[in-house]
Design a protein around this motif. Sequence first.
Motif, PDB file in Angstrom:
ATOM      1  N   ALA A 183      44.376  49.461  43.503  1.00 49.72           N
ATOM      2  CA  ALA A 183      43.521  48.598  44.307  1.00 49.72           C
ATOM      3  C   ALA A 183      43.789  48.961  45.753  1.00 49.72           C
ATOM      4  N   GLN A 184      42.719  49.149  46.508  1.00 48.16           N
ATOM      5  CA  GLN A 184      42.872  49.538  47.900  1.00 48.16           C
ATOM      6  C   GLN A 184      42.075  48.625  48.808  1.00 48.16           C
ATOM      7  N   LEU A 185      42.601  48.460  49.983  1.00 47.75           N
ATOM      8  CA  LEU A 185      41.956  47.691  51.035  1.00 47.75           C
ATOM      9  C   LEU A 185      42.019  48.542  52.297  1.00 47.75           C
ATOM     10  N   ASN A 186      40.872  48.879  52.824  1.00 42.98           N
ATOM     11  CA  ASN A 186      40.793  49.745  54.012  1.00 42.98           C
ATOM     12  C   ASN A 186      41.566  51.049  53.822  1.00 42.98           C
ATOM     13  N   GLY A 187      41.473  51.609  52.624  1.00 45.96           N
ATOM     14  CA  GLY A 187      42.114  52.888  52.336  1.00 45.96           C
ATOM     15  C   GLY A 187      43.594  52.815  52.029  1.00 45.96           C
ATOM     16  N   GLN A 188      44.174  51.619  52.111  1.00 44.44           N
ATOM     17  CA  GLN A 188      45.602  51.438  51.836  1.00 44.44           C
ATOM     18  C   GLN A 188      45.776  50.865  50.431  1.00 44.44           C
TER      19      GLN A 188
ATOM     20  N   LYS B 278      43.771  32.301  33.585  1.00 41.33           N
ATOM     21  CA  LYS B 278      42.416  32.375  34.138  1.00 41.33           C
ATOM     22  C   LYS B 278      41.549  33.366  33.372  1.00 41.33           C
ATOM     23  N   TRP B 279      42.183  34.326  32.706  1.00 40.12           N
ATOM     24  CA  TRP B 279      41.464  35.313  31.897  1.00 40.12           C
ATOM     25  C   TRP B 279      41.339  34.857  30.443  1.00 40.12           C
ATOM     26  N   ASN B 280      41.753  33.627  30.170  1.00 39.37           N
ATOM     27  CA  ASN B 280      41.742  33.076  28.803  1.00 39.37           C
ATOM     28  C   ASN B 280      42.588  33.913  27.849  1.00 39.37           C
ATOM     29  N   ALA B 281      43.668  34.450  28.357  1.00 33.66           N
ATOM     30  CA  ALA B 281      44.573  35.263  27.544  1.00 33.66           C
ATOM     31  C   ALA B 281      45.424  34.370  26.656  1.00 33.66           C
ATOM     32  N   GLU B 282      45.774  34.895  25.506  1.00 34.51           N
ATOM     33  CA  GLU B 282      46.695  34.217  24.609  1.00 34.51           C
ATOM     34  C   GLU B 282      48.112  34.661  24.971  1.00 34.51           C
ATOM     35  N   ILE B 283      48.999  33.708  25.181  1.00 33.21           N
ATOM     36  CA  ILE B 283      50.402  34.032  25.424  1.00 33.21           C
ATOM     37  C   ILE B 283      51.163  33.646  24.161  1.00 33.21           C
ATOM     38  N   ASP B 284      51.654  34.650  23.465  1.00 33.77           N
ATOM     39  CA  ASP B 284      52.330  34.454  22.181  1.00 33.77           C
ATOM     40  C   ASP B 284      53.790  34.099  22.425  1.00 33.77           C
ATOM     41  N   LYS B 285      54.187  32.931  21.988  1.00 31.06           N
ATOM     42  CA  LYS B 285      55.575  32.489  22.177  1.00 31.06           C
ATOM     43  C   LYS B 285      56.370  32.575  20.870  1.00 31.06           C
ATOM     44  N   GLU B 286      55.766  33.192  19.864  1.00 31.59           N
ATOM     45  CA  GLU B 286      56.403  33.245  18.553  1.00 31.59           C
ATOM     46  C   GLU B 286      57.246  34.506  18.344  1.00 31.59           C
ATOM     47  N   TRP B 287      56.759  35.644  18.825  1.00 26.08           N
ATOM     48  CA  TRP B 287      57.434  36.916  18.582  1.00 26.08           C
ATOM     49  C   TRP B 287      58.548  37.138  19.588  1.00 26.08           C
ATOM     50  N   TRP B 288      59.644  37.678  19.130  1.00 24.00           N
ATOM     51  CA  TRP B 288      60.757  38.052  19.998  1.00 24.00           C
ATOM     52  C   TRP B 288      60.611  39.524  20.356  1.00 24.00           C
ATOM     53  N   ASN B 289      61.042  39.871  21.549  1.00 21.04           N
ATOM     54  CA  ASN B 289      60.999  41.265  21.980  1.00 21.04           C
ATOM     55  C   ASN B 289      62.214  42.001  21.443  1.00 21.04           C
ATOM     56  N   GLY B 290      62.004  43.230  21.052  1.00 14.67           N
ATOM     57  CA  GLY B 290      63.107  44.069  20.605  1.00 14.67           C
ATOM     58  C   GLY B 290      63.052  45.404  21.310  1.00 14.67           C
TER      59      GLY B 290
ATOM     60  N   ASP C  14      52.460  47.052  33.639  1.00 18.93           N
ATOM     61  CA  ASP C  14      52.623  46.256  34.849  1.00 18.93           C
ATOM     62  C   ASP C  14      51.322  46.188  35.626  1.00 18.93           C
ATOM     63  N   ILE C  15      51.092  45.055  36.206  1.00 17.83           N
ATOM     64  CA  ILE C  15      50.054  44.875  37.213  1.00 17.83           C
ATOM     65  C   ILE C  15      50.789  44.290  38.419  1.00 17.83           C
ATOM     66  N   VAL C  16      50.656  44.953  39.552  1.00 19.92           N
ATOM     67  CA  VAL C  16      51.430  44.578  40.734  1.00 19.92           C
ATOM     68  C   VAL C  16      50.527  44.584  41.952  1.00 19.92           C
TER      69      VAL C  16
ATOM     70  N   ILE D 295      44.148  37.458  47.245  1.00 16.98           N
ATOM     71  CA  ILE D 295      42.870  37.852  47.845  1.00 16.98           C
ATOM     72  C   ILE D 295      41.959  38.512  46.805  1.00 16.98           C
ATOM     73  N   GLY D 296      42.379  38.507  45.547  1.00 13.09           N
ATOM     74  CA  GLY D 296      41.524  39.023  44.481  1.00 13.09           C
ATOM     75  C   GLY D 296      41.863  40.412  43.974  1.00 13.09           C
ATOM     76  N   ALA D 297      42.921  41.020  44.489  1.00 11.95           N
ATOM     77  CA  ALA D 297      43.267  42.376  44.055  1.00 11.95           C
ATOM     78  C   ALA D 297      43.702  42.399  42.584  1.00 11.95           C
ATOM     79  N   GLY D 298      44.502  41.424  42.171  1.00 12.77           N
ATOM     80  CA  GLY D 298      44.930  41.363  40.773  1.00 12.77           C
ATOM     81  C   GLY D 298      43.748  41.196  39.840  1.00 12.77           C
ATOM     82  N   SER D 299      42.828  40.332  40.203  1.00 14.13           N
ATOM     83  CA  SER D 299      41.631  40.128  39.379  1.00 14.13           C
ATOM     84  C   SER D 299      40.768  41.382  39.334  1.00 14.13           C
ATOM     85  N   ALA D 300      40.665  42.076  40.450  1.00  9.40           N
ATOM     86  CA  ALA D 300      39.886  43.318  40.480  1.00  9.40           C
ATOM     87  C   ALA D 300      40.525  44.373  39.580  1.00  9.40           C
ATOM     88  N   LEU D 301      41.857  44.453  39.587  1.00 11.03           N
ATOM     89  CA  LEU D 301      42.557  45.394  38.704  1.00 11.03           C
ATOM     90  C   LEU D 301      42.357  45.008  37.240  1.00 11.03           C
ATOM     91  N   MET D 302      42.494  43.716  36.936  1.00 10.29           N
ATOM     92  CA  MET D 302      42.339  43.263  35.559  1.00 10.29           C
ATOM     93  C   MET D 302      40.916  43.518  35.070  1.00 10.29           C
TER      94      MET D 302
END
Length: 158
Positions: free
Chosen positions: A58-63, A135-147, A86-88, A96-103
């Motif tokens: 995502a860029q703003l004024n070339g940056q 805001k994206w209506n994503a499902e966040i799964d709290k059941e599975w453990w990370n390995g 990652d989304i950063v 300012i909407g950069a994350g939403s534009a990336l998503m």
Amino acid sequence: MADNKDITVRMANEGDLADIYELIAELAEYERAADEVINTPHQLQKDWQDGCFKAWVAQLNGQTIGMALCYDRYSTWKGRCLYLEDIVVKQSHRRIGAGSALMKALVDYAKKHQYYSINWQVLTWNEPALNFYQKWNAEIDKEWWNGKLIVNQNQTDQ
């Protein structure tokens, strides 16, 4: 204050890797894990050249003010999926909407290329990220453990 219509998002190219690496370092700092980063700019470039990941900037004024990094994943039950590593967005340019534009760019790409889903992890304490994904209506799964199984602990920049 910039407006999200001033933000452009495009697929990254090799020339964006230095900015992407800076954003990786900023994210690690934000997640209180800067000392856990063993990736290097050289390794990032090698992995890019090997096709290990895709990225958008995502860029703003070339940056470059943000990035999304993902790779292909395969679900035995669902087929092709995209894994969002990652989304950063730079701290100075959040809300300012950069994350939403990336998503949106990721969702558009996934639809166009027939992926079943986009998957990711989010830290339980990261309220801004949890709110963002809701805001994206994503499902966040709290059941599975990370390995994970570390198979190359002494990875070095070769």
